[in-house]
Scaffold this motif. Structure first.
Motif, PDB file in Angstrom:
ATOM      1  N   ASN A  60       0.822  -1.213   0.000  1.00 52.42           N
ATOM      2  CA  ASN A  60       0.000   0.000   0.000  1.00 52.42           C
ATOM      3  C   ASN A  60       0.855   1.261   0.000  1.00 52.42           C
ATOM      4  O   ASN A  60       0.470   2.278  -0.601  1.00 52.42           O
ATOM      5  CB  ASN A  60      -0.935  -0.012   1.207  1.00 52.42           C
ATOM      6  N   GLY A  89      -2.094   2.905  -1.837  1.00 52.78           N
ATOM      7  CA  GLY A  89      -3.342   2.307  -1.383  1.00 52.78           C
ATOM      8  C   GLY A  89      -3.529   2.444   0.112  1.00 52.78           C
ATOM      9  O   GLY A  89      -2.728   3.052   0.818  1.00 52.78           O
ATOM     10  N   CYS A  90      -4.611   1.854   0.596  1.00 55.00           N
ATOM     11  CA  CYS A  90      -4.885   1.875   2.030  1.00 55.00           C
ATOM     12  C   CYS A  90      -5.602   0.597   2.423  1.00 55.00           C
ATOM     13  O   CYS A  90      -6.147  -0.116   1.562  1.00 55.00           O
ATOM     14  CB  CYS A  90      -5.695   3.103   2.441  1.00 55.00           C
ATOM     15  N   CYS A  91      -5.609   0.295   3.694  1.00 49.62           N
ATOM     16  CA  CYS A  91      -6.292  -0.892   4.181  1.00 49.62           C
ATOM     17  C   CYS A  91      -7.636  -0.500   4.784  1.00 49.62           C
ATOM     18  O   CYS A  91      -7.883   0.666   5.097  1.00 49.62           O
ATOM     19  CB  CYS A  91      -5.429  -1.619   5.223  1.00 49.62           C
TER      20      CYS A  91
END
Length: 291
Positions: free
Chosen positions: A212, A217-219
């Motif tokens: 990420n 990106g992200c969780c």
């Protein structure tokens, strides 16, 4: 002939710790610290040496502690991180046991009373917290800015922060129930990965976070937090009481009883010793919790 393969296995080495800490003397300690060396091995195996340095310098580590979950303020803390420009990279529910308590604060408990250690043990026994790795999309060193945003463990020292620190947002009442833990700088990010996670979980956490971080990106935090709250449901702030809890109240009885006893004891038991233990590195000699 004796089997000498174990004698020629690669050593569990570490980085140039002086590149990951600003504090003279801390680099020498971390070079000998098994948690730090173990976690560095995971980072280099996953990312290569240069990738490991970059990850430690770009990622911030936070543990939303069991007291924040029990108080019902974990979601406010996570929302405040988003609002401050942090992006979640990876998250896992994490338990910390009695040995983990001592490992996590091994270098920072020189002023702690024995009662404080008992209370931290009782806190950890409530249930899991949420370990989150973050990126700082404002371009600053992530761990340094998170540490500043976290706020002091002493409520009186947060006066200049106008109630905007994470610990104020979480409702931290004193220097024991601080609600939010954060690694202070890149060296601590590495070491605390070794404290919080065994090898397989650490490898998975680092892989998710590194992906990420590289891809922007992200969780998803809500599922991870829901898993924590399934085991440790939000209980709210206990009603104020006047009786000093017995030590047995911290470890026996229903969860709500233990949480109320922990809250009361944290406000009444001594947390600071007059005669501190030795400083871990020279900078600590100038620190005092009394002002």
């Amino acid at each position: 002939m004796p089997d000498r393969r174990c004698e020629t296995a690669p050593a569990l080495t570490g980085p140039q710790w002086s590149q990951l800490t600003r504090l003279p003397g801390k680099d020498e300690l971390f070079a000998l610290d098994l948690f730090a060396r173990e976690a560095w091995a995971t980072l280099t195996q996953q990312l290569g040496e240069q990738g490991a340095y970059g990850f430690a310098q770009q990622a911030a580590l936070m543990w939303v502690r069991p007291d924040a979950v029990a108080a019902g303020s974990a979601r406010q803390v996570l929302a405040a991180m988003h609002a401050a420009g942090f992006r979640p990279l990876a998250a896992q529910p994490v338990h910390v046991d009695r040995c983990g308590v001592r490992a996590l604060w091994a270098y920072m408990c020189r002023w702690a009373t024995v009662e404080r250690l008992w209370l931290l043990d009782a806190l950890a026994a409530l249930g899991p917290g949420l370990l989150v790795l973050w990126a700082d999309d404002t371009g600053h060193e992530a761990s340094a800015r998170l540490t500043a945003l976290k706020g002091s463990n002493a409520p009186g020292r947060r006066a200049g922060e106008k109630g905007e620190s994470l610990r104020d947002i979480a409702g931290s009442p004193n220097r024991l129930l601080t609600m939010v833990h954060a690694a202070d700088e890149p060296a601590d990010v590495v070491r605390e990965l070794g404290v919080f996670c065994p090898w397989p979980q650490r490898r998975a956490l680092v892989a998710d976070a590194a992906r990420n971080l590289a891809e922007g990106g992200c969780c998803e935090l809500q599922d991870a937090l829901a898993a924590v709250e399934e085991e440790l449901p939000p209980l709210g702030i206990p009603a104020p009481g006047t009786a000093v809890p017995a030590a047995s109240d911290l470890v026996t009885g229903p969860l709500g009883h233990r949480w109320a006893a922990l809250w009361a004891a944290s406000c009444q038991w001594p947390l600071l010793t007059v005669n501190p233990g030795p400083a871990a590195w020279p900078e600590q000699e100038s620190r005092t919790p009394w002002r």
